[in-house]
Enzyme design. Structure first.
Site, PDB file in Angstrom:
ATOM      1  N   CYS A   1      27.209  40.829  42.062  1.00 36.30           N
ATOM      2  CA  CYS A   1      26.312  40.752  43.549  1.00 36.30           C
ATOM      3  C   CYS A   1      26.344  39.231  44.152  1.00 36.30           C
ATOM      4  O   CYS A   1      27.366  38.755  44.576  1.00 36.30           O
ATOM      5  CB  CYS A   1      24.990  41.150  43.547  1.00 36.30           C
TER       6      CYS A   1
ATOM      7  N   GLU B   1      24.819  47.378  40.473  1.00 37.50           N
ATOM      8  CA  GLU B   1      24.118  46.537  39.676  1.00 37.50           C
ATOM      9  C   GLU B   1      22.950  47.221  39.159  1.00 37.50           C
ATOM     10  O   GLU B   1      22.394  47.985  40.174  1.00 37.50           O
ATOM     11  CB  GLU B   1      23.704  45.275  40.688  1.00 37.50           C
TER      12      GLU B   1
ATOM     13  N   LYS C   1      25.236  37.926  34.836  1.00 36.44           N
ATOM     14  CA  LYS C   1      25.396  37.102  36.059  1.00 36.44           C
ATOM     15  C   LYS C   1      24.996  35.709  35.903  1.00 36.44           C
ATOM     16  O   LYS C   1      23.934  35.278  35.326  1.00 36.44           O
ATOM     17  CB  LYS C   1      24.349  38.000  36.780  1.00 36.44           C
TER      18      LYS C   1
HETATM   19  N1  LIG Z   1      21.368  41.358  44.133  1.00 30.81           N
HETATM   20  C1  LIG Z   1      21.924  40.598  44.621  1.00 30.81           C
HETATM   21  O1  LIG Z   1      22.330  39.424  44.003  1.00 30.81           O
HETATM   22  C2  LIG Z   1      21.886  40.405  46.275  1.00 30.81           C
HETATM   23  C3  LIG Z   1      22.471  39.373  46.693  1.00 30.81           C
HETATM   24  C4  LIG Z   1      22.427  39.220  48.273  1.00 30.81           C
HETATM   25  O2  LIG Z   1      21.763  40.142  49.056  1.00 30.81           O
HETATM   26  C5  LIG Z   1      22.973  38.231  49.101  1.00 30.81           C
HETATM   27  O3  LIG Z   1      22.621  38.109  50.234  1.00 30.81           O
HETATM   28  O4  LIG Z   1      23.658  37.438  48.622  1.00 30.81           O
END
Ligand SMILES: NC(=O)CCC(=O)C(=O)O
Length: 262
Positions: free
Chosen positions: A147, A44, A113
């Site tokens: 993510c 990402e 996203k």
């Molecule tokens: N970059 C992100 O979206 C991190 C997501 C994350 O750490 C989580 O715990 O969910």
């Protein structure tokens, strides 16, 4: 149909796109030469990291620079590239956007996203996408998510009920929640009976230490490859027929009762 997928687990240099383009070019060459990869996956926000306060200066205008960079490498090495994600500036918005480029160098899909992660301030600087992450990668029915999206099983299910057999996850997931990362990814693979290819970053930035532990998981929930916390490559060969085998052995997609789930 078999394919060798490689996750490139990078240590992203904070706020330094030039450095990061250079290191990605080197790592893709390494993946092709050492791992015989047919598809490579990046993490990402790999051009800028989470340097969100400087996005005005360092985000990619319409994603043009990143797209042509990925297209050039995809053609040069005859590989598919799941281009992690980058900060893409368009009009007044910046999105956290994944580009998918096939081995002919065509941009076949882009996904921004959907679920912005407040704990890392994304909602102050980024605009959420609206589209699904579905695409066909040389006959491999796939979905890409970013993510925090993996915490929303209904979002992933929306893609697998529409045919996705491989789920690509690109991430900057911090170390303190490593056990969430691994458990969520295994769960998404088992409950959707799909391959999960998850590329995280390594290293740290001014706010977080990142977990690494990129993973490739099969539709039965077996881990085919796992990185440690350091930068590096992991690869595995996917056999797409296994998705059908597992889905016919325990036919959850036929047995779902969506009318009861409202
Ligand atoms: N970059 C992100 O979206 C991190 C997501 C994350 O750490 C989580 O715990 O969910």
């Amino acid at each position: 149909m078999k394919s060798i997928i490689t996750c490139i687990q990078l240590d992203i240099k904070f706020g330094d796109p030039d450095f990061n383009y250079q290191q990605v070019e080197e790592k893709i060459a390494q993946a092709v030469q050492q791992e015989d990869s047919t598809t490579v996956v990046l993490p990402e926000l790999w051009t800028t990291g989470y340097d969100l306060t400087r996005l005005d200066e360092i985000s990619d205008e319409n994603g043009e620079k990143t797209c042509s960079f990925l297209q050039k490498l995809a053609k040069k090495y005859n590989i598919h590239i799941i281009g992690g994600s980058i900060a893409k500036k368009s009009d007044k918005h910046v999105t956290n956007t994944m580009f998918i480029v096939n081995n002919n160098g065509h941009l076949i899909h882009e996904y921004s996203k959907l679920h912005l992660f407040k704990l890392m301030n994304e909602h102050h600087y980024l605009t959420a996408g609206k589209e699904k992450g579905l695409f066909d990668l040389g006959g491999m029915k796939s979905a890409g998510v970013i993510c925090y999206d993996i915490r929303f099983p209904e979002w992933i299910r929306a893609h697998t009920t529409m045919g996705a057999e491989v789920l690509f996850v690109v991430a900057e997931w911090p170390m303190p929640r490593l056990h969430h990362w691994k458990t969520l990814l295994l769960s998404r693979a088992i409950e959707n009976q799909c391959y999960v290819v998850a590329c995280n970053r390594a290293g740290s930035d001014p706010d977080n230490e990142f977990a690494g532990h990129s993973l490739i998981i099969d539709p039965w929930g077996n881990i085919l490859a796992e990185a440690d916390e350091n930068p590096g490559l992991i690869s595995a060969e996917l056999d797409i027929d296994m998705v059908k085998q597992v889905r016919s052995q325990i036919p959850i997609f036929d047995d779902r009762l969506p009318n009861y789930y409202r």
